[in-house]
Design an enzyme around this catalytic site. Structure first.
Site, PDB file in Angstrom:
ATOM      1  N   THR A 174       0.896  -1.060  -0.014  1.00  0.00           N
ATOM      2  CA  THR A 174       0.043   0.111   0.062  1.00  0.00           C
ATOM      3  C   THR A 174       0.853   1.061  -0.172  1.00  0.00           C
ATOM      4  O   THR A 174       2.010   1.248   0.694  1.00  0.00           O
ATOM      5  CB  THR A 174      -0.971   0.039   1.324  1.00  0.00           C
ATOM      6  N   GLY A 226       0.236  -1.870   5.566  1.00  0.00           N
ATOM      7  CA  GLY A 226       0.333  -3.171   6.284  1.00  0.00           C
ATOM      8  C   GLY A 226      -1.225  -4.044   6.279  1.00  0.00           C
ATOM      9  O   GLY A 226      -1.825  -3.651   5.472  1.00  0.00           O
TER      10      GLY A 226
HETATM   11  N1  GLY Z   1      -3.476  -1.872   4.321  1.00  0.00           N
HETATM   12  C1  GLY Z   1      -4.036  -2.275   3.049  1.00  0.00           C
HETATM   13  C2  GLY Z   1      -5.065  -3.229   3.076  1.00  0.00           C
HETATM   14  O1  GLY Z   1      -5.096  -3.878   4.089  1.00  0.00           O
HETATM   15  O2  GLY Z   1      -5.757  -3.449   2.488  1.00  0.00           O
END
Ligand code: GLY
Length: 315
Positions: A174, A226
């Site tokens: 991400t 994360g």
């Molecule tokens: N942090 C990205 C997700 O879990 O979608």
């Protein structure tokens, strides 16, 4: 007197393998430079974070835009959010499948919709009505990701159910950015393809207000990366912003937030945090996180990928 602009970006927190380090460094450096160009010309924090995230959505290295993880049935479904700390206006999209750069759709919602959040076909129709060209889902799917999905599903059928989400070694690429502009306003943005082999329709933390992204000039701007489910349960970005509002220094708060994530839910990931005074912090409890910082003084951008110190209990 104008404020000193500053920009931070992240490009994922996980066990980035040695042979992918250079691509991650390159990606976050390009993103930081794109955002910085906006800030140094006097552009807004909002424009700067949009420019930075756009670069990472277009970079196939990251789990955002083209090159994202695939859903269980082999499609790309994207989530993104941006928030303006000056006005508290926000725009988010979830589960979009035909938008190459969901951060642009999030910006349109922030600017031009009475709503904060649109999903799936509704978000795509809104984007198209506001001048964003739609693409086929196949254009966003890389052969690399088809292979990754196949491997994840083989693991799952051999009994490793859910392990693919819960391991800090698993890719969580991400992307996100936070910035302060010359007016002293801050903003935050986050964009993701979510988790590998996710159930179609799953929305993670990234595009949810206060979970994967938050910004308020009175507290702080935060973007997380994360494993999303624990971050959602703790509303982690807002938690961090509230700690700054209560007097915490962002460097310390960033680290506390990651400890809190781990202590409460054994979560893993990373975050970047910046307040309107220009104080910032970043922390992660994964083996590595890709990040960059750009200020007028830091011409080398402060880009690095580092090993995380062992987790310590909060005092
Ligand atoms: N942090 C990205 C997700 O879990 O979608």
């Amino acid at each position: 007197m104008p404020s000193q602009p500053i920009l931070l970006v992240h490009g994922g927190a996980w066990a980035i393998p040695d042979d992918m380090v250079e691509a991650h460094l390159h990606g976050v450096r390009n993103a930081a430079e794109a955002g910085w160009r906006v800030l140094e010309c006097g552009g807004s924090a909002l424009d700067a974070i949009e420019a930075a995230v756009l670069v990472m959505e277009d970079d196939e290295t990251f789990d955002a835009g083209c090159g994202s993880f695939l859903t269980r049935d082999g499609r790309v479904q994207l989530d993104a959010l941006m928030m303006d700390g000056r006005t508290l206006r926000a725009g988010g999209v979830g589960c979009v499948e035909h938008i190459r750069n969901p951060i642009l759709a999030a910006r349109k919602i922030l600017e031009e919709s009475p709503h904060v959040y649109l999903v799936a076909q509704g978000a795509e129709a809104f984007a198209q009505e506001h001048g964003i060209e739609l693409c086929s889902n196949a254009e966003l799917v890389l052969p690399r990701e088809i292979e990754r999905l196949k491997q994840a599903q083989e693991k799952e059928s051999s009994g490793e159910k859910h392990a693919i989400f819960a391991s800090p070694a698993v890719s969580h690429d991400t992307v996100g950015a936070v910035a302060r502009d010359r007016d002293g306003s801050i903003a935050a943005a986050t964009s993701t393809g979510g988790t590998l082999n996710k159930t179609p329709g799953r929305v993670g933390d990234s595009s949810l207000l206060g979970c994967g992204c938050y910004a308020d000039n009175e507290s702080a701007a935060c973007s997380t990366t994360g494993w999303g489910e624990p971050m959602m349960k703790l509303v982690l970005a807002k938690w961090a912003a509230d700690q700054v509002l209560a007097g915490g220094d962002p460097a310390r708060v960033a680290s506390d937030a990651i400890h809190y994530l781990h202590r409460r839910l054994h979560g893993h990931g990373g975050l970047i945090l910046l307040d309107a005074k220009g104080r910032f912090g970043l922390a992660h409890n994964t083996p590595r996180m890709a990040w960059a910082v750009r200020t007028a003084e830091k011409q080398d951008h402060g880009i690095k990928i580092e090993s995380t110190p062992a987790l310590q209990p909060l005092p």
